[in-house]
Design an enzyme around this catalytic site. Structure first.
Site, PDB file in Angstrom:
ATOM      1  N   LYS A 280       0.811  -1.218   0.000  1.00  0.00           N
ATOM      2  CA  LYS A 280       0.000   0.000   0.000  1.00  0.00           C
ATOM      3  C   LYS A 280       0.844   1.268   0.000  1.00  0.00           C
ATOM      4  CE  LYS A 280      -0.876   0.126   4.912  1.00  0.00           C
ATOM      5  NZ  LYS A 280       0.085   1.180   5.284  1.00  0.00           N
TER       6      LYS A 280
ATOM      7  N   ARG B 162      15.770  -6.827   5.840  1.00  0.00           N
ATOM      8  CA  ARG B 162      15.401  -5.778   6.786  1.00  0.00           C
ATOM      9  C   ARG B 162      15.071  -6.380   8.143  1.00  0.00           C
ATOM     10  NH1 ARG B 162      12.210  -1.642   3.171  1.00  0.00           N
ATOM     11  NH2 ARG B 162      10.584  -3.173   3.193  1.00  0.00           N
TER      12      ARG B 162
END
Ligand SMILES: [Zn+2]
Length: 229
Positions: A25, A170
């Site tokens: 998104k 990450r």
């Protein structure tokens, strides 16, 4: 001339983009804002920036964060109001409202301004697909370029195809963190989706497609000219 908030221009888009963690998104919101020439407001990014700059608001966020490192709804609403309150164009909200209370606060605030959202777009992606995305996500530790295993890189031990730097995963991409955030999404944000569905504002998009296809579907539902033929 009216003293109340000026009505928005015809064709102004006041949007909310909702999706689970790793639904894409953020990048869709950014792309949409660029296409429409409207403001992209990522509440998470704005709050992190305030905290980094140690502004009064940033310090207040830090002081009131709970164990889950979430800023209280009232303060998040204050951030949104300060960011779009003096902004007369359209906007796309990303990461807000994430709770039902935030959605109700936003409605009250918009009512006072004689304004309303024009659409709420929910990116729907099955949980298994999101999990797979999280597991295959790799980022360059030097230039920050994001990759997916199996596309331009096949192993995290490879050099970055963009800059030759070192790749890594990450820290917040580990699967435990994903499950925690997905659980929060189901508990607090799915009710927000239902809330907008009841208001007749909700549009759903198949977020499991390729990013370009997702964007085309968003363009279609907003009746925009397609970016590509
Ligand atoms: Zn790199």
């Amino acid at each position: 001339m009216s003293l109340s908030a000026p009505p928005s221009e015809t064709g102004d888009h006041r949007l909310v983009l909702i999706g689970a963690p790793a639904s894409g998104k953020g990048s869709q919101a950014k792309r949409l804002a660029k296409k429409l020439g409207i403001r992209h407001l990522s509440t998470g990014a704005v709050i992190r920036d305030h905290m980094r700059r140690k502004t009064e608001l940033g310090e207040r966020c830090r002081d009131t964060m709970n164990e889950a490192r979430l800023v209280p709804d009232e303060i998040v609403m204050e951030v949104v109001a300060s960011e779009i309150g003096n902004h007369h164009g359209g906007y796309v909200l990303d990461g807000f409202p994430r709770t039902l209370q935030q959605a109700e606060m936003l409605d009250d605030w918009l009512d006072q301004r004689v304004s309303a959202l024009t659409a709420v777009i929910s990116l729907e992606v099955p949980k298994e697909d999101l999990e797979q995305r999280v597991l295959s996500r790799v980022v360059c530790l030097d230039c920050g370029y994001p990759f997916r295993l199996g596309e331009r890189v096949t192993s995290v031990d490879q050099a970055c195809p963009e800059c030759g730097g070192q790749l890594g995963q990450r820290a917040d991409d580990n699967i435990g963190m994903f499950h925690q955030r997905y659980g929060e999404f189901e508990a607090v944000t799915v009710p927000v989706i239902d809330y907008y569905r009841r208001q007749g504002l909700l549009q759903t998009v198949d977020g499991g497609q390729l990013p370009d296809e997702v964007f085309t579907e968003i363009e279609n539902l907003l009746d925009l000219q397609p970016s590509r033929s």
